[in-house]
Write a protein that holds these residues in place. Structure first.
Motif, PDB file in Angstrom:
ATOM      1  N   MET A   1       2.072   3.008  -6.732  1.00 42.01           N
ATOM      2  CA  MET A   1       2.731   2.929  -5.443  1.00 42.01           C
ATOM      3  C   MET A   1       3.762   1.809  -5.485  1.00 42.01           C
ATOM      4  O   MET A   1       3.475   0.703  -5.886  1.00 42.01           O
ATOM      5  CB  MET A   1       1.684   2.660  -4.359  1.00 42.01           C
ATOM      6  CG  MET A   1       2.279   2.458  -2.997  1.00 42.01           C
ATOM      7  SD  MET A   1       1.066   2.299  -1.691  1.00 42.01           S
ATOM      8  CE  MET A   1       0.827   0.537  -1.664  1.00 42.01           C
ATOM      9  N   SER A   2       4.964   2.153  -5.044  1.00 40.60           N
ATOM     10  CA  SER A   2       6.013   1.140  -5.001  1.00 40.60           C
ATOM     11  C   SER A   2       5.947   0.383  -3.681  1.00 40.60           C
ATOM     12  O   SER A   2       5.272   0.787  -2.752  1.00 40.60           O
ATOM     13  CB  SER A   2       7.381   1.806  -5.150  1.00 40.60           C
ATOM     14  OG  SER A   2       7.737   2.442  -3.942  1.00 40.60           O
ATOM     15  N   LYS A   3       6.681  -0.701  -3.623  1.00 41.72           N
ATOM     16  CA  LYS A   3       6.726  -1.478  -2.392  1.00 41.72           C
ATOM     17  C   LYS A   3       7.980  -1.141  -1.592  1.00 41.72           C
ATOM     18  O   LYS A   3       8.277  -1.788  -0.606  1.00 41.72           O
ATOM     19  CB  LYS A   3       6.685  -2.963  -2.718  1.00 41.72           C
ATOM     20  CG  LYS A   3       5.365  -3.367  -3.332  1.00 41.72           C
ATOM     21  CD  LYS A   3       5.323  -4.852  -3.532  1.00 41.72           C
ATOM     22  CE  LYS A   3       4.212  -5.285  -4.369  1.00 41.72           C
ATOM     23  NZ  LYS A   3       2.992  -5.491  -4.179  1.00 41.72           N
TER      24      LYS A   3
ATOM     25  N   LEU B   1      10.065   1.297   0.868  1.00 38.01           N
ATOM     26  CA  LEU B   1       9.728   2.239   1.933  1.00 38.01           C
ATOM     27  C   LEU B   1      10.984   2.879   2.497  1.00 38.01           C
ATOM     28  O   LEU B   1      12.069   2.309   2.438  1.00 38.01           O
ATOM     29  CB  LEU B   1       8.999   1.515   3.071  1.00 38.01           C
ATOM     30  CG  LEU B   1       7.725   0.762   2.718  1.00 38.01           C
ATOM     31  CD1 LEU B   1       7.226  -0.022   3.921  1.00 38.01           C
ATOM     32  CD2 LEU B   1       6.656   1.710   2.225  1.00 38.01           C
TER      33      LEU B   1
ATOM     34  N   VAL C   1       1.398   7.377   1.714  1.00 41.72           N
ATOM     35  CA  VAL C   1       1.521   7.510   0.257  1.00 41.72           C
ATOM     36  C   VAL C   1       1.071   8.916  -0.094  1.00 41.72           C
ATOM     37  O   VAL C   1      -0.093   9.265   0.061  1.00 41.72           O
ATOM     38  CB  VAL C   1       0.643   6.470  -0.480  1.00 41.72           C
ATOM     39  CG1 VAL C   1       0.774   6.648  -1.986  1.00 41.72           C
ATOM     40  CG2 VAL C   1       1.007   5.064  -0.055  1.00 41.72           C
TER      41      VAL C   1
ATOM     42  N   CYS D   1       6.117   5.591   1.567  1.00 45.83           N
ATOM     43  CA  CYS D   1       6.295   4.928   0.276  1.00 45.83           C
ATOM     44  C   CYS D   1       7.193   5.775  -0.627  1.00 45.83           C
ATOM     45  O   CYS D   1       6.967   6.975  -0.775  1.00 45.83           O
ATOM     46  CB  CYS D   1       4.942   4.762  -0.394  1.00 45.83           C
ATOM     47  SG  CYS D   1       4.556   3.076  -0.730  1.00 45.83           S
TER      48      CYS D   1
END
Length: 157
Positions: A1-3, A5, A27, A61
């Motif tokens: 998961m990336s930060k 958005l 997500v 996300c």
């Protein structure tokens, strides 16, 4: 998961359903159609300031990928965000249809079934009539063309 958005404007009941099933920020599963749609429309951030979250927008996300690293590709245009919102709404409608299509077998009213569905899917009961009408319009649009997608109709054949 990336930060990273992206923020989407969704109908309130779809936003509630999304948060219930996918969290906040949402997500999506790695190989989901929603992530594929997001990746397809991702572009580089324009030179202007990033878009900030507006009231009632839902945080999503951005999935990371080798083809489009999220550090570089982290922007969705207005129309791309609308396309992703349509994709999410399609998933919502598919679940609503699948879960309610065999309601005739339960011998309860459609409204009771919709209310139970709302409770099970994190949607406020304020939207029970809205969802009941959406379901009836979907069903009736097919019935108008002679196509009965209800499970009870298939069981009779």
């Amino acid at each position: 998961m990336s930060k990273f958005l992206v923020y989407l404007t969704l109908k309130p009941f779809i936003a509630q359903w999304l948060r219930h099933h996918f969290g906040d920020p949402a997500v999506f599963p790695a190989q989901s159609v929603e992530n594929a749609c997001i990746r397809h429309f991702l572009t580089r951030q324009p030179k202007r300031l990033p878009l900030m979250r507006q009231n009632e927008e839902v945080a999503i996300c951005i999935p990371d990928s080798k083809q489009k690293p999220v550090i570089t590709y982290n922007y969705l245009s207005i129309n791309a965000r609308k396309a992703v919102a349509e994709c999410i709404e399609d998933t919502f409608r598919m679940q609503l249809w699948r879960d309610l299509s065999d309601i005739e077998q339960c011998q309860c009213t459609l409204l009771s079934a919709v209310r139970a569905w709302c409770e099970a899917n994190g949607v406020s009961l304020d939207y029970d009539y809205t969802l009941k009408m959406r379901y009836q319009r979907m069903r009736n649009s097919y019935l108008k063309h002679g196509i009965d997608l209800r499970r009870t109709a298939r069981a009779k054949d």
